[in-house]
Scaffold this motif. Structure first.
Motif, PDB file in Angstrom:
ATOM      1  N   HIS A  35       1.071  -1.677   0.091  1.00 34.87           N
ATOM      2  CA  HIS A  35       0.451   0.042   0.514  1.00 34.87           C
ATOM      3  C   HIS A  35       0.709   1.352   0.193  1.00 34.87           C
ATOM      4  CE1 HIS A  35      -3.856  -1.981   0.620  1.00 34.87           C
ATOM      5  NE2 HIS A  35      -3.409  -2.752   1.224  1.00 34.87           N
ATOM      6  N   LEU A  36       2.174   1.153   1.127  1.00 33.46           N
ATOM      7  CA  LEU A  36       2.716   2.679   0.601  1.00 33.46           C
ATOM      8  C   LEU A  36       3.350   2.783  -0.375  1.00 33.46           C
ATOM      9  CD1 LEU A  36       5.049   2.194   4.354  1.00 33.46           C
ATOM     10  CD2 LEU A  36       2.775   3.765   4.078  1.00 33.46           C
ATOM     11  N   VAL A  37       4.284   1.643  -1.274  1.00 35.53           N
ATOM     12  CA  VAL A  37       4.497   1.816  -2.424  1.00 35.53           C
ATOM     13  C   VAL A  37       3.764   2.788  -3.395  1.00 35.53           C
ATOM     14  CG1 VAL A  37       6.073   0.378  -4.241  1.00 35.53           C
ATOM     15  CG2 VAL A  37       6.338   0.239  -1.628  1.00 35.53           C
ATOM     16  N   LYS A  38       2.499   1.729  -3.566  1.00 36.93           N
ATOM     17  CA  LYS A  38       1.744   2.047  -4.743  1.00 36.93           C
ATOM     18  C   LYS A  38       0.881   3.415  -4.470  1.00 36.93           C
ATOM     19  CE  LYS A  38      -0.537  -2.198  -5.408  1.00 36.93           C
ATOM     20  NZ  LYS A  38      -2.583  -3.044  -5.307  1.00 36.93           N
ATOM     21  N   LEU A  39       0.800   3.960  -3.083  1.00 36.01           N
ATOM     22  CA  LEU A  39       0.306   4.927  -2.799  1.00 36.01           C
ATOM     23  C   LEU A  39       1.481   6.275  -3.078  1.00 36.01           C
ATOM     24  CD1 LEU A  39      -1.443   7.613  -1.290  1.00 36.01           C
ATOM     25  CD2 LEU A  39      -0.256   6.831   1.188  1.00 36.01           C
ATOM     26  N   ALA A  48      -4.701  11.563  -8.860  1.00 37.99           N
ATOM     27  CA  ALA A  48      -5.653  12.080  -7.601  1.00 37.99           C
ATOM     28  C   ALA A  48      -6.608  10.548  -8.055  1.00 37.99           C
ATOM     29  CB  ALA A  48      -6.190  12.972  -7.598  1.00 37.99           C
ATOM     30  N   PHE A  49      -6.364  10.346  -8.634  1.00 37.12           N
ATOM     31  CA  PHE A  49      -7.873   8.836  -8.627  1.00 37.12           C
ATOM     32  C   PHE A  49      -6.953   7.904  -7.704  1.00 37.12           C
ATOM     33  CE2 PHE A  49      -8.514   4.759 -10.675  1.00 37.12           C
ATOM     34  CZ  PHE A  49     -10.365   5.413 -10.369  1.00 37.12           C
ATOM     35  N   CYS A  50      -5.599   7.844  -8.042  1.00 39.68           N
ATOM     36  CA  CYS A  50      -5.021   6.571  -7.914  1.00 39.68           C
ATOM     37  C   CYS A  50      -5.063   6.514  -6.571  1.00 39.68           C
ATOM     38  CB  CYS A  50      -3.680   6.252  -8.969  1.00 39.68           C
ATOM     39  SG  CYS A  50      -3.868   5.573 -10.111  1.00 39.68           S
ATOM     40  N   VAL A  51      -4.164   7.365  -5.985  1.00 41.35           N
ATOM     41  CA  VAL A  51      -4.038   8.490  -4.236  1.00 41.35           C
ATOM     42  C   VAL A  51      -4.927   8.274  -3.721  1.00 41.35           C
ATOM     43  CG1 VAL A  51      -3.763  10.692  -2.832  1.00 41.35           C
ATOM     44  CG2 VAL A  51      -2.099  10.275  -4.880  1.00 41.35           C
ATOM     45  N   ASP A  52      -6.175   8.027  -4.467  1.00 42.08           N
ATOM     46  CA  ASP A  52      -7.416   8.384  -3.182  1.00 42.08           C
ATOM     47  C   ASP A  52      -7.461   6.902  -3.151  1.00 42.08           C
ATOM     48  OD1 ASP A  52      -9.948   9.155  -2.325  1.00 42.08           O
ATOM     49  OD2 ASP A  52     -10.809   8.303  -3.796  1.00 42.08           O
ATOM     50  N   MET A  53      -7.550   5.765  -4.251  1.00 41.00           N
ATOM     51  CA  MET A  53      -7.304   4.941  -3.872  1.00 41.00           C
ATOM     52  C   MET A  53      -6.544   3.644  -3.217  1.00 41.00           C
ATOM     53  SD  MET A  53      -8.249   1.490  -7.412  1.00 41.00           S
ATOM     54  CE  MET A  53      -6.199   2.686  -7.878  1.00 41.00           C
ATOM     55  N   HIS A  54      -5.677   4.360  -2.994  1.00 38.59           N
ATOM     56  CA  HIS A  54      -5.060   3.887  -2.706  1.00 38.59           C
ATOM     57  C   HIS A  54      -4.250   4.263  -1.076  1.00 38.59           C
ATOM     58  CE1 HIS A  54      -3.007   1.402  -5.875  1.00 38.59           C
ATOM     59  NE2 HIS A  54      -2.727   2.996  -6.585  1.00 38.59           N
ATOM     60  N   VAL A  55      -5.177   4.987  -1.058  1.00 37.54           N
ATOM     61  CA  VAL A  55      -5.639   5.744   0.572  1.00 37.54           C
ATOM     62  C   VAL A  55      -6.421   5.059   0.796  1.00 37.54           C
ATOM     63  CG1 VAL A  55      -6.139   6.942   1.964  1.00 37.54           C
ATOM     64  CG2 VAL A  55      -4.391   7.898   0.090  1.00 37.54           C
ATOM     65  N   LYS A  62      -5.851  -1.622   7.665  1.00 36.54           N
ATOM     66  CA  LYS A  62      -5.906  -0.612   9.315  1.00 36.54           C
ATOM     67  C   LYS A  62      -4.543   0.303   9.012  1.00 36.54           C
ATOM     68  CE  LYS A  62      -9.030  -3.184  10.391  1.00 36.54           C
ATOM     69  NZ  LYS A  62     -10.682  -3.255   9.918  1.00 36.54           N
ATOM     70  N   GLU A  63      -4.383   0.496   8.016  1.00 31.41           N
ATOM     71  CA  GLU A  63      -3.095   1.463   7.815  1.00 31.41           C
ATOM     72  C   GLU A  63      -3.378   2.215   8.555  1.00 31.41           C
ATOM     73  OE1 GLU A  63       0.165   1.906   8.246  1.00 31.41           O
ATOM     74  OE2 GLU A  63       0.491   1.422   6.530  1.00 31.41           O
ATOM     75  N   LYS A  64      -2.690   3.185   9.566  1.00 30.82           N
ATOM     76  CA  LYS A  64      -2.646   4.315  10.337  1.00 30.82           C
ATOM     77  C   LYS A  64      -2.442   5.746   9.167  1.00 30.82           C
ATOM     78  CE  LYS A  64      -1.002   2.509  14.501  1.00 30.82           C
ATOM     79  NZ  LYS A  64      -0.674   1.140  14.168  1.00 30.82           N
ATOM     80  N   GLU A  65      -3.924   6.476   9.577  1.00 34.54           N
ATOM     81  CA  GLU A  65      -4.054   7.657   8.806  1.00 34.54           C
ATOM     82  C   GLU A  65      -2.996   8.115   8.750  1.00 34.54           C
ATOM     83  OE1 GLU A  65      -6.718   9.810   6.871  1.00 34.54           O
ATOM     84  OE2 GLU A  65      -7.237   8.086   7.710  1.00 34.54           O
ATOM     85  N   LEU A  66      -2.411   8.621   9.938  1.00 36.95           N
ATOM     86  CA  LEU A  66      -1.010   9.492   9.594  1.00 36.95           C
ATOM     87  C   LEU A  66       0.213   9.039   9.674  1.00 36.95           C
ATOM     88  CD1 LEU A  66       0.281  12.494  10.771  1.00 36.95           C
ATOM     89  CD2 LEU A  66       0.763  11.108  13.262  1.00 36.95           C
ATOM     90  N   ARG A  67       0.185   7.718   8.717  1.00 31.86           N
ATOM     91  CA  ARG A  67       0.957   7.396   7.960  1.00 31.86           C
ATOM     92  C   ARG A  67       0.806   7.924   6.908  1.00 31.86           C
ATOM     93  NH1 ARG A  67       5.034   2.236   9.336  1.00 31.86           N
ATOM     94  NH2 ARG A  67       3.584   0.888   7.589  1.00 31.86           N
ATOM     95  N   LEU A  68      -0.422   7.501   6.619  1.00 34.46           N
ATOM     96  CA  LEU A  68      -1.029   7.661   4.746  1.00 34.46           C
ATOM     97  C   LEU A  68      -0.527   8.925   4.570  1.00 34.46           C
ATOM     98  CD1 LEU A  68      -4.303   6.276   5.061  1.00 34.46           C
ATOM     99  CD2 LEU A  68      -1.553   5.225   4.064  1.00 34.46           C
ATOM    100  N   HIS A  69      -0.063   9.795   5.327  1.00 33.25           N
ATOM    101  CA  HIS A  69      -0.305  11.825   5.439  1.00 33.25           C
ATOM    102  C   HIS A  69       1.366  11.797   5.687  1.00 33.25           C
ATOM    103  CE1 HIS A  69      -4.458  13.094   6.223  1.00 33.25           C
ATOM    104  NE2 HIS A  69      -4.440  12.774   7.144  1.00 33.25           N
ATOM    105  N   HIS A  70       2.426  10.457   6.156  1.00 44.14           N
ATOM    106  CA  HIS A  70       3.678  11.431   6.151  1.00 44.14           C
ATOM    107  C   HIS A  70       4.297  10.828   4.651  1.00 44.14           C
ATOM    108  CE1 HIS A  70       4.663  12.853  10.209  1.00 44.14           C
ATOM    109  NE2 HIS A  70       3.173  12.738  10.099  1.00 44.14           N
ATOM    110  N   VAL A  71       3.543   9.713   4.158  1.00 42.34           N
ATOM    111  CA  VAL A  71       4.054   9.069   2.887  1.00 42.34           C
ATOM    112  C   VAL A  71       4.729  10.134   1.973  1.00 42.34           C
ATOM    113  CG1 VAL A  71       3.809   7.374   0.394  1.00 42.34           C
ATOM    114  CG2 VAL A  71       2.588   7.322   3.145  1.00 42.34           C
TER     115      VAL A  71
END
Length: 128
Positions: A35-39, A48-55, A62-71
């Motif tokens: 997930h991190l790599v795809k994002l 934008a479509f892909c970012v939204d989908m991968h998030v 169950k990935e943490k929201e904060l980690r997604l913001h930090h990618v």
């Protein structure tokens, strides 16, 4: 506005892409690393479509929201493991191959954390 429905025009190719996706999910790579790599690849590519989908997919796993913001600033963040940072560094370099070949030290860093089979799978994830 969508100019061409690629799936409708070439469904056989999209079926093969789905098969590759299934194979990468069967690899020993952590789903969260995938997930991190795809994002990150989607951020670099400006999709934008892909970012939204991968998030959304990462949150379902169950990935943490904060980690997604930090990618977007993973190299500065203390929230990622050394293995995750190696995968993200590889993602940065493989996604930007037009800027030059991946340096040997980056490949060596990746090799510290992943088997050759995992490295191949990770590269396929990035390419997808």
């Amino acid at each position: 506005m969508q100019k061409l429905n690629f799936y409708a025009q070439f469904p056989e190719a999209f079926k093969k892409l789905g098969e590759i996706e299934a194979l990468t999910k069967q690899s020993t790579l952590s789903p969260l690393i995938i997930h991190l790599v795809k994002l990150r690849a989607s951020q670099i590519n400006g999709c934008a479509f892909c970012v939204d989908m991968h998030v959304k997919e990462a949150r379902l796993d169950k990935e943490k929201e904060l980690r997604l913001h930090h990618v977007a600033v993973w190299w500065e963040s203390p929230l990622f493991s050394a293995q995750e940072k190696a995968a993200l560094l590889w993602t940065e370099n493989v996604t930007r191959l037009s800027q030059g070949p991946v340096k040997d030290e980056i490949f060596a860093q990746l090799r510290k954390h992943f088997s050759e089979k995992e490295m191949a799978a990770l590269t396929m994830v990035i390419a997808m």
